[in-house]
Design a protein around this motif. Structure first.
Motif, PDB file in Angstrom:
ATOM      1  N   ILE A  94     -15.039  18.013  13.462  1.00  0.00           N
ATOM      2  CA  ILE A  94     -16.394  17.659  13.929  1.00  0.00           C
ATOM      3  C   ILE A  94     -16.370  17.290  15.416  1.00  0.00           C
ATOM      4  N   LYS A  95     -15.390  16.479  15.818  1.00  0.00           N
ATOM      5  CA  LYS A  95     -15.287  16.117  17.231  1.00  0.00           C
ATOM      6  C   LYS A  95     -15.095  17.351  18.114  1.00  0.00           C
ATOM      7  N   ALA A  96     -14.305  18.303  17.619  1.00  0.00           N
ATOM      8  CA  ALA A  96     -14.060  19.521  18.410  1.00  0.00           C
ATOM      9  C   ALA A  96     -15.364  20.261  18.698  1.00  0.00           C
ATOM     10  N   LEU A 122      -8.161  17.333  27.961  1.00  0.00           N
ATOM     11  CA  LEU A 122      -7.814  17.802  26.629  1.00  0.00           C
ATOM     12  C   LEU A 122      -8.187  16.679  25.667  1.00  0.00           C
ATOM     13  N   CYS A 123      -8.981  17.004  24.659  1.00  0.00           N
ATOM     14  CA  CYS A 123      -9.418  16.028  23.666  1.00  0.00           C
ATOM     15  C   CYS A 123      -8.596  16.301  22.402  1.00  0.00           C
ATOM     16  N   GLU A 124      -7.546  15.523  22.212  1.00  0.00           N
ATOM     17  CA  GLU A 124      -6.626  15.733  21.077  1.00  0.00           C
ATOM     18  C   GLU A 124      -7.082  14.844  19.928  1.00  0.00           C
ATOM     19  N   HIS A 125      -7.569  15.475  18.853  1.00  0.00           N
ATOM     20  CA  HIS A 125      -8.164  14.709  17.763  1.00  0.00           C
ATOM     21  C   HIS A 125      -7.222  14.507  16.575  1.00  0.00           C
ATOM     22  N   ARG A 126      -6.110  15.220  16.557  1.00  0.00           N
ATOM     23  CA  ARG A 126      -5.130  15.016  15.470  1.00  0.00           C
ATOM     24  C   ARG A 126      -4.094  13.975  15.881  1.00  0.00           C
ATOM     25  N   ASN A 127      -3.549  13.277  14.897  1.00  0.00           N
ATOM     26  CA  ASN A 127      -2.488  12.313  15.187  1.00  0.00           C
ATOM     27  C   ASN A 127      -1.235  13.016  15.717  1.00  0.00           C
TER      28      ASN A 127
END
Lengths: 142, 142, 142
Positions: A94-96, A122-127
């Motif tokens: 969703i954030k992506a 870069l928006c890194e949304h995974r751990n």
């Protein structure tokens, strides 16, 4: 006369959060200097990380982005059905989509024509998202 | 030498929700195969439906998108003034701007250079949105 | 044969809120009429204001946008660390990334190929943002 230039690059793995990557991209795009006018497209080939352009100076801006996106798109909501890949996965998708899969930036005299305070995130949304692949495409006049 | 190609297409009417439309678009864009490099722009001519790129495999991802956007942009808020067109209308406008009016996707060797898990979503925010018009523009080298 | 045209313009200062600026941009882009096909990129050189495409008729749509974005990205949250520039600053950065830094709009027969109800919004997220700079880039065939 207009020309196209295209290459794929990788960004090194980063922890979950918002990261300034303008320099890491430009170091892998020496060809930019040859274009007088046009624009650069940066496309990320992933659905759990994104791109955006925002403030390039104060690191707390990036921290506040992470805090706010975690509140606006929380983990472990009762209505999530796509949960097999971990509690960070569905919020990452969703954030992506709330941020950008591609950025288009004007080129003027061999440089990105960004505002003084603009940098590429870069928006890194995974751990543990690992290295991320980008397609860089320049359309411009030399 | 660079060339432009442009056409308008329609997507068939769909119910409110997030829908994978990669194949429906590609079936109407046979010209893509002739472009060696460049990019495709997909532009939606509406303000109550949008586009995004996201996960192309598990249908529950699209269901979770619909659930989350309905929570993040709820209907019938007391501060909405634009209410004449129905309770799904104003949220549809806001959702459309949170997602994308246009997508730009790199072309490499006659194909969209998408990541393995990336597909194109039509984000239909109206209960009865009807058929949706797209402008497809290719800029590239043959 | 494809050509590039690029210029920088300014939009006059506006109060915080969502503003229809299609005409103000087109008045400064008389060159558009010479392009038969292609697309226009509008890039905003700021990180506390954004762009989007949405409904061009009813002014209450723009008021509802402002109300909803203020609720979805509120001021004075306890987790904000970037607070030195005023309580409207950090929300402005987040709103800018939720909306668009650049718009790409197809050109057909010398005009923007927008839908009937589509207009260009300047999304001014600061209380006193001042004049805003745009880079306009046309890629197209004459």
């Amino acid at each position: 006369m207009s020309e196209f230039f295209q290459k794929e690059i990788k960004l090194k793995a980063r922890p979950r959060g918002f990261h300034l990557v303008t320099d890491e991209i430009l170091e892998q795009l020496k060809e930019l200097r040859h274009f007088k006018t046009g624009f650069l497209q940066i496309f990320i080939k992933h659905t759990s990380a994104g791109l955006t352009i925002n403030e390039n100076a104060d690191p707390t801006v990036r921290e506040d982005f992470e805090s706010h996106f975690n509140k606006m798109v929380p983990e472990d909501q009762p209505y999530y059905k796509h949960t097999l890949e971990g509690s960070d996965d569905m919020p990452a998708h969703i954030k992506a989509s709330l941020l950008d899969t591609s950025l288009q930036i004007p080129i003027t005299n061999g440089k990105l024509n960004l505002g003084t305070w603009q940098g590429i995130y870069l928006c890194e949304h995974r751990n543990h998202g690992g290295s991320r692949k980008l397609v860089l495409t320049i359309m411009g006049e030399k």
